[in-house]
Write an enzyme that holds these catalytic residues in place. Structure first.
Site, PDB file in Angstrom:
ATOM      1  N   ILE A  46       0.837  -1.257   0.038  1.00 45.04           N
ATOM      2  CA  ILE A  46      -0.186   0.071  -0.016  1.00 45.04           C
ATOM      3  C   ILE A  46       1.035   1.305  -0.017  1.00 45.04           C
ATOM      4  CG2 ILE A  46      -0.275  -0.057   2.614  1.00 45.04           C
ATOM      5  CD1 ILE A  46      -3.003   1.222   2.251  1.00 45.04           C
ATOM      6  N   VAL A  86       4.952  -1.161   2.963  1.00 46.28           N
ATOM      7  CA  VAL A  86       4.411   0.145   2.590  1.00 46.28           C
ATOM      8  C   VAL A  86       5.396   1.008   1.447  1.00 46.28           C
ATOM      9  CG1 VAL A  86       4.235   2.503   3.406  1.00 46.28           C
ATOM     10  CG2 VAL A  86       3.359   0.835   4.717  1.00 46.28           C
ATOM     11  N   LYS A  87       4.711   1.363   0.521  1.00 44.07           N
ATOM     12  CA  LYS A  87       5.259   2.037  -0.606  1.00 44.07           C
ATOM     13  C   LYS A  87       5.793   3.372  -0.502  1.00 44.07           C
ATOM     14  CE  LYS A  87       3.924  -0.532  -4.891  1.00 44.07           C
ATOM     15  NZ  LYS A  87       3.363  -0.132  -6.250  1.00 44.07           N
ATOM     16  N   ILE A  88       7.315   3.624  -0.552  1.00 45.66           N
ATOM     17  CA  ILE A  88       7.569   5.097  -0.439  1.00 45.66           C
ATOM     18  C   ILE A  88       8.470   5.199  -1.486  1.00 45.66           C
ATOM     19  CG2 ILE A  88       9.159   6.543   0.937  1.00 45.66           C
ATOM     20  CD1 ILE A  88       8.730   4.961   3.396  1.00 45.66           C
TER      21      ILE A  88
END
Length: 367
Positions: free
Chosen positions: A108, A139-141
């Site tokens: 996400i 978690v996408k950064i």
């Protein structure tokens, strides 16, 4: 007889699907992909969620329930998205457990509008991990300059991070540095690196889209087109092998740290003149991930050729860079533009998503 994607798995490449929706999780599609096509992960982004929520009425029941306590469009979206991610994580949990945390992840993405704000990105990444509350959540950064400290900080906190929107070899080096520094801080603080995973997501096809346009403008030979994206990924993999070896890495590896694998994203072919499975066939290699949309999965299962190709013609990959430069195309500018445009496209999609949620809210309230 094994499917073509199962053959990729045997060669050490993991296959994730670049799509997440309620339909995928609850109508048996993901379970089928896992069982028959060796799919072992799911990625998503604002554009994908926008399409999923817009199609049909699969979200209407939860939408109405969320609206009884939430009015802010982003908070409504997060409740819808987090539920999908949790359900997909639960479905893939057996993969995560069985493989010791190698695969079985669901991603996400942080709000891309925060990509130039380190502290806001860090806070949102932490919040998303807390909301999903699953050990197999990524978690996408985005790999912007401002987000690199956020990536390091989240790894140091022992959180799984999918670093997305990587285009350049230099930025990839910086991403790995952030990962290694985060692991070192985690270990120094008494944390357990065995519970942390990360991937570095290289966007592939967009590189050719931008480079080919510039080659056309420069009047370069057609034979140079459709070459830079694959050369870029192949050289990134060589750098991966260098960076995850030697004394520095061995110290972390001895503590149980895992390598940050290269993930090939944007692998659907944008140019109809190119083979529709080009960016799958040419990037097959161990310790990597290829995340594909549904249509690319179908195409590869139908006519993809399986062979170890990622370390083939590495000298030629270097030569491609030289010839591209000789043709007058500035690689550094190509990847800089792609990063800016990539963040902007996701930011635009996120805003459209918020507008769509507000519109849907109006429809449901007035119904």
């Amino acid at each position: 007889m094994a499917s073509r994607l199962q053959e990729l798995s045997k060669l050490g490449q993991s296959v994730w699907i670049d799509y997440l929706s309620r339909r995928l999780v609850h109508e048996g599609e993901l379970a089928t992909l896992m069982r028959e096509h060796a799919v072992v992960g799911v990625t998503s982004n604002p554009t994908i969620f926008q399409k999923a929520i817009a199609e049909g009425n699969a979200y209407d029941e939860q939408f109405r329930e969320v609206l009884t306590r939430q009015d802010d469009a982003k908070e409504v979206f997060l409740e819808l998205a987090v539920k999908d991610v949790q359900d997909a994580c639960d479905l893939l949990r057996s993969v995560w457990d069985g493989g010791g945390g190698k695969d079985g992840y669901v991603s996400i993405e942080v709000d891309p509008n925060l990509s130039l704000d380190t502290d806001a990105t860090t806070a949102e990444a932490q919040r998303l991990h807390d909301l999903v509350d699953r050990p197999n959540c990524f978690v996408k950064i985005p790999a912007t300059q401002a987000s690199l400290p956020a990536i390091e900080e989240m790894i140091a906190r022992g959180r799984n991070i999918n670093v997305t929107l990587i285009f350049s070899l230099q930025r990839y080096f910086e991403v790995v540095e952030a990962y290694l520094r985060g692991l070192e801080r985690l270990v120094e603080g008494g944390g357990d690196p065995t519970k942390v995973a990360s991937v570095a997501s290289f966007f592939v096809s967009r590189v050719d889209t931008e480079a080919d346009r510039r080659l056309d403008e420069a009047g370069a030979p057609d034979e140079l087109k459709g070459k830079l994206a694959i050369a870029n990924a192949k050289l990134a993999y060589q750098r991966y092998k260098e960076l995850f070896s030697g004394e520095r890495w061995e110290k972390l590896s001895e503590r149980g740290a895992t390598k940050q694998r290269c993930l090939w994203a944007s692998t659907s072919t944008k140019n109809p003149d190119y083979r529709d499975v080009l960016y799958v066939e040419e990037l097959i290699g161990p310790e990597t991930v290829n995340t594909m949309p549904e249509e690319t999965i179908d195409a590869f299962e139908d006519h993809g050729e399986v062979a170890l190709t990622l370390e083939r013609d590495v000298d030629e990959a270097h030569r491609v860079f030289e010839r591209i430069a000789e043709a007058g195309v500035d690689y550094d500018d190509v990847v800089a533009v792609l990063e800016r445009e990539g963040v902007q496209k996701f930011s635009d999609s996120f805003r459209e998503l918020m507008d769509g949620i507000r519109e849907k809210r109006g429809e449901l309230v007035s119904a």
